[in-house]
Design a protein around this motif. Structure first.
Motif, PDB file in Angstrom:
ATOM      1  N   THR A   2    -123.917 -56.349-100.601  1.00 59.39           N
ATOM      2  CA  THR A   2    -124.685 -55.298-101.249  1.00 59.39           C
ATOM      3  C   THR A   2    -126.059 -55.829-101.617  1.00 59.39           C
ATOM      4  O   THR A   2    -126.181 -56.875-102.234  1.00 59.39           O
ATOM      5  CB  THR A   2    -123.953 -54.804-102.509  1.00 59.39           C
ATOM      6  OG1 THR A   2    -122.659 -54.350-102.137  1.00 59.39           O
ATOM      7  CG2 THR A   2    -124.709 -53.675-103.169  1.00 59.39           C
ATOM      8  N   ALA A  13    -125.113 -50.188-108.252  1.00 60.62           N
ATOM      9  CA  ALA A  13    -124.068 -50.637-107.320  1.00 60.62           C
ATOM     10  C   ALA A  13    -122.769 -50.941-108.068  1.00 60.62           C
ATOM     11  O   ALA A  13    -121.672 -50.664-107.565  1.00 60.62           O
ATOM     12  CB  ALA A  13    -124.542 -51.868-106.551  1.00 60.62           C
ATOM     13  N   TRP A  14    -122.892 -51.507-109.274  1.00 58.29           N
ATOM     14  CA  TRP A  14    -121.705 -51.816-110.076  1.00 58.29           C
ATOM     15  C   TRP A  14    -120.962 -50.535-110.450  1.00 58.29           C
ATOM     16  O   TRP A  14    -119.746 -50.437-110.311  1.00 58.29           O
ATOM     17  CB  TRP A  14    -122.108 -52.604-111.322  1.00 58.29           C
ATOM     18  CG  TRP A  14    -120.950 -53.154-112.083  1.00 58.29           C
ATOM     19  CD1 TRP A  14    -120.338 -54.360-111.888  1.00 58.29           C
ATOM     20  CD2 TRP A  14    -120.243 -52.523-113.162  1.00 58.29           C
ATOM     21  NE1 TRP A  14    -119.298 -54.517-112.786  1.00 58.29           N
ATOM     22  CE2 TRP A  14    -119.219 -53.407-113.570  1.00 58.29           C
ATOM     23  CE3 TRP A  14    -120.379 -51.306-113.819  1.00 58.29           C
ATOM     24  CZ2 TRP A  14    -118.344 -53.107-114.605  1.00 58.29           C
ATOM     25  CZ3 TRP A  14    -119.507 -50.997-114.847  1.00 58.29           C
ATOM     26  CH2 TRP A  14    -118.507 -51.895-115.225  1.00 58.29           C
ATOM     27  N   GLU A  16    -121.084 -47.611-108.921  1.00 57.66           N
ATOM     28  CA  GLU A  16    -120.519 -47.020-107.704  1.00 57.66           C
ATOM     29  C   GLU A  16    -119.233 -47.727-107.294  1.00 57.66           C
ATOM     30  O   GLU A  16    -118.228 -47.083-106.988  1.00 57.66           O
ATOM     31  CB  GLU A  16    -121.536 -47.079-106.564  1.00 57.66           C
ATOM     32  CG  GLU A  16    -122.691 -46.131-106.727  1.00 57.66           C
ATOM     33  CD  GLU A  16    -123.772 -46.354-105.677  1.00 57.66           C
ATOM     34  OE1 GLU A  16    -123.507 -47.042-104.657  1.00 57.66           O
ATOM     35  OE2 GLU A  16    -124.887 -45.845-105.886  1.00 57.66           O
ATOM     36  N   ALA A  17    -119.252 -49.058-107.270  1.00 53.86           N
ATOM     37  CA  ALA A  17    -118.060 -49.822-106.866  1.00 53.86           C
ATOM     38  C   ALA A  17    -116.938 -49.651-107.888  1.00 53.86           C
ATOM     39  O   ALA A  17    -115.768 -49.492-107.510  1.00 53.86           O
ATOM     40  CB  ALA A  17    -118.416 -51.295-106.690  1.00 53.86           C
ATOM     41  N   ASP A  22    -113.415 -49.907-105.588  1.00 58.84           N
ATOM     42  CA  ASP A  22    -113.631 -50.723-104.391  1.00 58.84           C
ATOM     43  C   ASP A  22    -113.815 -52.175-104.832  1.00 58.84           C
ATOM     44  O   ASP A  22    -114.929 -52.612-105.137  1.00 58.84           O
ATOM     45  CB  ASP A  22    -114.860 -50.215-103.643  1.00 58.84           C
ATOM     46  CG  ASP A  22    -115.109 -50.928-102.331  1.00 58.84           C
ATOM     47  OD1 ASP A  22    -114.660 -52.084-102.165  1.00 58.84           O
ATOM     48  OD2 ASP A  22    -115.774 -50.324-101.466  1.00 58.84           O
ATOM     49  N   ARG A  25    -116.434 -54.482-102.796  1.00 55.64           N
ATOM     50  CA  ARG A  25    -117.839 -54.240-103.171  1.00 55.64           C
ATOM     51  C   ARG A  25    -118.106 -54.688-104.597  1.00 55.64           C
ATOM     52  O   ARG A  25    -119.158 -55.249-104.897  1.00 55.64           O
ATOM     53  CB  ARG A  25    -118.180 -52.750-103.049  1.00 55.64           C
ATOM     54  CG  ARG A  25    -118.832 -52.378-101.764  1.00 55.64           C
ATOM     55  CD  ARG A  25    -119.430 -50.987-101.786  1.00 55.64           C
ATOM     56  NE  ARG A  25    -118.587 -50.007-102.446  1.00 55.64           N
ATOM     57  CZ  ARG A  25    -119.039 -48.859-102.956  1.00 55.64           C
ATOM     58  NH1 ARG A  25    -120.306 -48.548-102.888  1.00 55.64           N
ATOM     59  NH2 ARG A  25    -118.214 -48.012-103.525  1.00 55.64           N
ATOM     60  N   HIS A  26    -117.141 -54.430-105.477  1.00 57.84           N
ATOM     61  CA  HIS A  26    -117.288 -54.792-106.886  1.00 57.84           C
ATOM     62  C   HIS A  26    -117.432 -56.310-107.037  1.00 57.84           C
ATOM     63  O   HIS A  26    -118.343 -56.789-107.716  1.00 57.84           O
ATOM     64  CB  HIS A  26    -116.068 -54.259-107.635  1.00 57.84           C
ATOM     65  CG  HIS A  26    -116.224 -54.186-109.109  1.00 57.84           C
ATOM     66  ND1 HIS A  26    -115.257 -53.660-109.916  1.00 57.84           N
ATOM     67  CD2 HIS A  26    -117.207 -54.581-109.956  1.00 57.84           C
ATOM     68  CE1 HIS A  26    -115.641 -53.725-111.173  1.00 57.84           C
ATOM     69  NE2 HIS A  26    -116.817 -54.280-111.217  1.00 57.84           N
TER      70      HIS A  26
END
Length: 122
Positions: A2, A13-14, A16-17, A22, A25-26
């Protein structure tokens, strides 16, 4: 991997993951040697321990709101963040406070230290 060239992009992003549950991704958003103090007594040391911690949360736990935290740059490529975050387990509110120490590695911000604890009286 990412791409998180800003702290704001790391936060987005955090969320979202986290909300997608996920874990791949996390966990990519944490340094390999990151540590986390969360809602349990034990310190989570390293990505695998952090993965197990987040993997154990309920399927309906989500971030409802994470207003822009305070950010302090303490050295080149190192910053700390602090602010409230509103989680929810289904319809049940879970108000927390969240602090991170973040580091810039290869042009991307990553979480090196994470602390979350319930907000009392929120």
């Amino acid at each position: 991997m990412t791409h998180t060239p800003t702290i704001d992009s790391l936060i987005a992003a955090w969320i979202e993951a986290f909300n997608a549950h996920d874990l791949e991704r996390h966990m990519a958003l944490y340094t390999p040697d990151a540590v986390l103090f969360g809602a349990v007594d034990a310190l989570q040391d390293g990505r695998e321990a952090i993965r197990a911690y987040f993997g154990g949360r309920g399927p309906d736990v989500r971030v409802r709101a994470y207003p822009e935290p305070q950010v302090r740059h303490v050295a080149e490529g190192v910053a700390v963040t602090a602010g409230p975050v509103d989680f929810a387990d289904g319809e049940t509110p879970m108000p927390y406070r969240l602090t991170w120490t973040v580091v810039r590695e290869d042009g991307n911000w990553r979480i090196a230290q994470h602390h979350g604890s319930p907000r009392r009286g929120a």
